[in-house]
Write an enzyme that holds these catalytic residues in place. Sequence first.
Site, mmCIF file in Angstrom:
data_model
loop_
_atom_site.group_PDB
_atom_site.id
_atom_site.type_symbol
_atom_site.label_atom_id
_atom_site.label_comp_id
_atom_site.label_asym_id
_atom_site.label_seq_id
_atom_site.Cartn_x
_atom_site.Cartn_y
_atom_site.Cartn_z
ATOM 1 N N SER A 96 -11.276 -23.309 -17.967
ATOM 2 C CA SER A 96 -11.671 -24.692 -17.769
ATOM 3 C C SER A 96 -10.985 -25.594 -18.796
ATOM 4 O O SER A 96 -9.764 -25.642 -18.866
ATOM 5 C CB SER A 96 -13.202 -24.775 -17.825
ATOM 6 O OG SER A 96 -13.667 -26.026 -17.428
ATOM 7 N N HIS A 121 -10.014 -24.815 -12.903
ATOM 8 C CA HIS A 121 -10.840 -25.275 -11.788
ATOM 9 C C HIS A 121 -11.024 -26.780 -11.928
ATOM 10 O O HIS A 121 -10.615 -27.375 -12.921
ATOM 11 C CB HIS A 121 -12.186 -24.534 -11.717
ATOM 12 C CG HIS A 121 -13.094 -24.749 -12.892
ATOM 13 N ND1 HIS A 121 -14.302 -24.119 -13.006
ATOM 14 C CD2 HIS A 121 -12.993 -25.525 -13.999
ATOM 15 C CE1 HIS A 121 -14.897 -24.482 -14.126
ATOM 16 N NE2 HIS A 121 -14.120 -25.350 -14.743
#
EC number: 3.4.21.92
Length: 196
Positions: A96, A121
Amino acid sequence: MIPVVIEQTSRGERSYDIYSRLLKDRIIMLTGPVEDNMANSVIAQLLFLDAQDNTKDIYLYVNTPGGSVSAGLAIVDTMNFIKADVQTIVMGMAASMGTVIASSGTKGKRFMLPNAEYMIHQPMGGTGGGTQQTDMAIAAEHLLKTRHRLEKILAQNAGKTIKQIHKDAERDYWMSAEETLTYGFIDEIMENNELK
């Protein structure tokens, strides 16, 4: 509990907490969730080492599941602001927001240990506590802007198009060290303190 290291000096023994001792060797540990206190500590260390000697590399070891976008971008902005090169070494995982930080190291000096993982993501967000439709619309618009900003940074760092990053980050996209190297987020895989 933070380990303590004892060193012999000409004046006798001196003890340091392990992180202070690593800082003497220009090593910063970025571990755990990215949040404001952790980011402030990393930023302070980056600024300190750059002020101390901006001709020597700083070694940023990364093992994080990600976290706060604003805290992470503050670290990235500081890495780009200082003059010293920042080598990034991913151990464990950079997921992330961690991928944005780790891939923002100095090009040519972004490394990963062989069993570490990368994950990109789309950013997650909420309505900021508001339940009115207008609050939800404002939060959604902000989230889309944030996603585009992060995708732009990741695209620049990997040498990919924003469109490709957008597609790959639609869901959790996990990569091994070899896959991360091929993707372009790192420059080399490091094994036994040597490059693979």
